[in-house]
Design a protein around this motif. Sequence first.
Motif, PDB file in Angstrom:
ATOM      1  N   MET A 103       2.044  -7.005  -1.205  1.00  0.00           N
ATOM      2  CA  MET A 103       3.060  -6.254  -2.104  1.00  0.00           C
ATOM      3  C   MET A 103       3.606  -5.095  -1.637  1.00  0.00           C
ATOM      4  O   MET A 103       2.545  -4.319  -1.318  1.00  0.00           O
ATOM      5  N   LYS A 104       4.757  -4.780  -1.506  1.00  0.00           N
ATOM      6  CA  LYS A 104       5.251  -3.552  -1.701  1.00  0.00           C
ATOM      7  C   LYS A 104       5.268  -2.646  -2.659  1.00  0.00           C
ATOM      8  O   LYS A 104       5.513  -3.211  -3.695  1.00  0.00           O
ATOM      9  N   PRO A 105       5.114  -1.377  -2.446  1.00  0.00           N
ATOM     10  CA  PRO A 105       4.732  -0.739  -1.552  1.00  0.00           C
ATOM     11  C   PRO A 105       3.038  -0.687  -1.062  1.00  0.00           C
ATOM     12  O   PRO A 105       2.268  -1.119  -2.036  1.00  0.00           O
ATOM     13  N   PHE A 106       3.029  -0.473   0.154  1.00  0.00           N
ATOM     14  CA  PHE A 106       1.552  -0.559   0.622  1.00  0.00           C
ATOM     15  C   PHE A 106       1.025   0.443   1.703  1.00  0.00           C
ATOM     16  O   PHE A 106       2.213   1.169   1.938  1.00  0.00           O
ATOM     17  N   ASP A 107      -0.180   0.770   1.628  1.00  0.00           N
ATOM     18  CA  ASP A 107      -0.441   1.842   2.535  1.00  0.00           C
ATOM     19  C   ASP A 107      -1.616   1.289   3.760  1.00  0.00           C
ATOM     20  O   ASP A 107      -1.747   0.054   3.491  1.00  0.00           O
ATOM     21  N   GLY A 108      -1.904   1.973   4.493  1.00  0.00           N
ATOM     22  CA  GLY A 108      -2.856   1.755   5.501  1.00  0.00           C
ATOM     23  C   GLY A 108      -3.956   0.959   4.998  1.00  0.00           C
ATOM     24  O   GLY A 108      -4.554  -0.323   5.797  1.00  0.00           O
ATOM     25  N   GLU A 109      -4.800   1.386   4.000  1.00  0.00           N
ATOM     26  CA  GLU A 109      -5.835   0.627   3.620  1.00  0.00           C
ATOM     27  C   GLU A 109      -5.556  -0.910   3.130  1.00  0.00           C
ATOM     28  O   GLU A 109      -6.367  -1.747   3.368  1.00  0.00           O
ATOM     29  N   ILE A 110      -4.677  -1.169   2.432  1.00  0.00           N
ATOM     30  CA  ILE A 110      -4.220  -2.303   1.749  1.00  0.00           C
ATOM     31  C   ILE A 110      -3.677  -3.224   3.046  1.00  0.00           C
ATOM     32  O   ILE A 110      -4.302  -4.241   3.157  1.00  0.00           O
ATOM     33  N   LEU A 111      -3.008  -2.513   4.008  1.00  0.00           N
ATOM     34  CA  LEU A 111      -2.575  -3.441   5.077  1.00  0.00           C
ATOM     35  C   LEU A 111      -3.660  -3.860   5.959  1.00  0.00           C
ATOM     36  O   LEU A 111      -3.813  -4.870   6.451  1.00  0.00           O
ATOM     37  N   THR A 112      -4.616  -3.047   5.940  1.00  0.00           N
ATOM     38  CA  THR A 112      -5.835  -3.248   6.990  1.00  0.00           C
ATOM     39  C   THR A 112      -6.575  -4.424   6.313  1.00  0.00           C
ATOM     40  O   THR A 112      -7.083  -5.339   7.207  1.00  0.00           O
ATOM     41  N   SER A 113      -6.816  -4.147   5.138  1.00  0.00           N
ATOM     42  CA  SER A 113      -7.585  -5.343   4.294  1.00  0.00           C
ATOM     43  C   SER A 113      -6.712  -6.691   4.338  1.00  0.00           C
ATOM     44  O   SER A 113      -7.517  -7.740   4.526  1.00  0.00           O
ATOM     45  N   LYS A 114      -5.516  -6.874   4.126  1.00  0.00           N
ATOM     46  CA  LYS A 114      -4.792  -7.945   4.294  1.00  0.00           C
ATOM     47  C   LYS A 114      -4.685  -8.610   5.476  1.00  0.00           C
ATOM     48  O   LYS A 114      -4.949 -10.019   5.869  1.00  0.00           O
ATOM     49  N   LEU A 115      -4.695  -7.793   6.349  1.00  0.00           N
ATOM     50  CA  LEU A 115      -4.692  -8.506   7.952  1.00  0.00           C
ATOM     51  C   LEU A 115      -6.026  -9.089   8.257  1.00  0.00           C
ATOM     52  O   LEU A 115      -6.477  -9.876   8.583  1.00  0.00           O
ATOM     53  N   ALA A 116      -7.165  -8.190   7.718  1.00  0.00           N
ATOM     54  CA  ALA A 116      -8.744  -8.805   7.898  1.00  0.00           C
ATOM     55  C   ALA A 116      -8.688 -10.277   7.140  1.00  0.00           C
ATOM     56  O   ALA A 116      -9.615 -11.173   7.664  1.00  0.00           O
ATOM     57  N   LEU A 117      -8.210 -10.046   5.887  1.00  0.00           N
ATOM     58  CA  LEU A 117      -8.438 -11.432   5.267  1.00  0.00           C
ATOM     59  C   LEU A 117      -7.421 -12.552   5.843  1.00  0.00           C
ATOM     60  O   LEU A 117      -7.945 -13.796   5.848  1.00  0.00           O
ATOM     61  N   ALA A 118      -6.365 -11.994   6.336  1.00  0.00           N
ATOM     62  CA  ALA A 118      -5.676 -13.301   7.337  1.00  0.00           C
ATOM     63  C   ALA A 118      -6.325 -13.749   8.349  1.00  0.00           C
ATOM     64  O   ALA A 118      -5.954 -14.710   9.174  1.00  0.00           O
ATOM     65  N   GLY A 119      -7.333 -12.986   9.094  1.00  0.00           N
ATOM     66  CA  GLY A 119      -7.979 -13.302  10.288  1.00  0.00           C
ATOM     67  C   GLY A 119      -7.393 -12.964  11.427  1.00  0.00           C
ATOM     68  O   GLY A 119      -7.558 -13.244  12.662  1.00  0.00           O
ATOM     69  N   ALA A 120      -6.762 -11.664  11.159  1.00  0.00           N
ATOM     70  CA  ALA A 120      -5.933 -11.104  12.371  1.00  0.00           C
ATOM     71  C   ALA A 120      -6.712 -10.405  13.397  1.00  0.00           C
ATOM     72  O   ALA A 120      -7.824 -10.045  12.808  1.00  0.00           O
TER      73      ALA A 120
END
Length: 121
Positions: A103-120
């Motif tokens: 969800m917006k707004p996001f920061d680097g920590e949130i984006l990094t954790s979501k990418l990891a959860l997605a298996g990126a």
Amino acid sequence: MKTCLVADDSAVIRLLARRLLEAGGYQVREAADGAEALAACEEAMPDVLLLDWRMPVMNGLDCLSRLRIMPGGDRPKVVFCSVETSRDMIRQALDAGADEYVMKPFDGEILTSKLALAGAP
């Protein structure tokens, strides 16, 4: 190098996402709507697609549905990035083939954790 396509109609969000992703080692391309995103995917399929829900020309949900039936369209990890917070909309995105939702707004920590959860990568 790992690649990410950021599809969002907001130039500010694209710039923020670009900076965060490049700091994380991604090569980043941008699209201002879903149609541009699909054209970019036809040109070179990204490893990750950061996808806004509400965009002109083609929204994120329609873009995702079309992406998933393209040759190689099952490969990118797709993270929806939206101000839409209803459970129904989040479920709709995940059911359509999104790997994660931020969800917006996001920061680097949130984006990094979501990418990891997605298996990126």
